[in-house]
Design a protein around this motif. Structure first.
Motif, PDB file in Angstrom:
ATOM      1  N   ASP A   1       0.821  -1.216   0.000  1.00 32.94           N
ATOM      2  CA  ASP A   1       0.000   0.000   0.000  1.00 32.94           C
ATOM      3  C   ASP A   1       0.853   1.263   0.000  1.00 32.94           C
ATOM      4  O   ASP A   1       0.522   2.251  -0.659  1.00 32.94           O
ATOM      5  N   GLU A   2       1.966   1.207   0.720  1.00 34.78           N
ATOM      6  CA  GLU A   2       2.879   2.347   0.767  1.00 34.78           C
ATOM      7  C   GLU A   2       3.540   2.556  -0.598  1.00 34.78           C
ATOM      8  O   GLU A   2       3.715   3.691  -1.054  1.00 34.78           O
ATOM      9  N   PHE A   3       3.897   1.455  -1.257  1.00 33.67           N
ATOM     10  CA  PHE A   3       4.500   1.547  -2.587  1.00 33.67           C
ATOM     11  C   PHE A   3       3.506   2.152  -3.583  1.00 33.67           C
ATOM     12  O   PHE A   3       3.855   3.063  -4.344  1.00 33.67           O
ATOM     13  N   ALA A   4       2.266   1.649  -3.564  1.00 35.66           N
ATOM     14  CA  ALA A   4       1.247   2.174  -4.474  1.00 35.66           C
ATOM     15  C   ALA A   4       0.999   3.653  -4.210  1.00 35.66           C
ATOM     16  O   ALA A   4       0.859   4.447  -5.148  1.00 35.66           O
ATOM     17  N   ALA A   5       0.977   4.043  -2.941  1.00 39.02           N
ATOM     18  CA  ALA A   5       0.779   5.457  -2.600  1.00 39.02           C
ATOM     19  C   ALA A   5       1.934   6.305  -3.118  1.00 39.02           C
ATOM     20  O   ALA A   5       1.727   7.432  -3.590  1.00 39.02           O
ATOM     21  N   ALA A   6       3.151   5.768  -3.054  1.00 37.35           N
ATOM     22  CA  ALA A   6       4.311   6.508  -3.572  1.00 37.35           C
ATOM     23  C   ALA A   6       4.183   6.713  -5.080  1.00 37.35           C
ATOM     24  O   ALA A   6       4.500   7.785  -5.596  1.00 37.35           O
TER      25      ALA A   6
END
Length: 80
Positions: free
Chosen positions: A21-26
């Motif tokens: 989720d953090e990667f997608a948000a980045a």
């Protein structure tokens, strides 16, 4: 792979594992549309979990020769 790169180059490599989720948000923060961010994240997760681990003859067909190992690539590339 990182351990091999460090062994060949002698330079430390820092790896920071982040949640999908953090990667997608980045990616979204970089301007990627939601659909693309989600697709790329899903594809990388499939690779990470081994779902895409399979052998094929693609390299052989395209290059007309047997593929090299990652270690061979490192030993004969700019990393050496």
């Amino acid at each position: 792979m990182l351990a091999r790169i460090v062994a060949v180059t002698g330079k430390p490599v820092l790896y920071n594992d982040i949640e999908p989720d953090e990667f997608a948000a980045a990616l979204r923060g970089l301007g990627y549309p939601d659909e693309i961010a989600d697709l790329v994240t899903m594809l990388l997760m499939r690779i990470r979990t081994g779902e895409e681990a399979h052998l094929s003859d693609g390299v052989q067909r395209v290059l007309g020769r047997a593929p090299r190992t990652f270690a061979d690539y490192l030993g004969s590339s700019k990393f050496a």
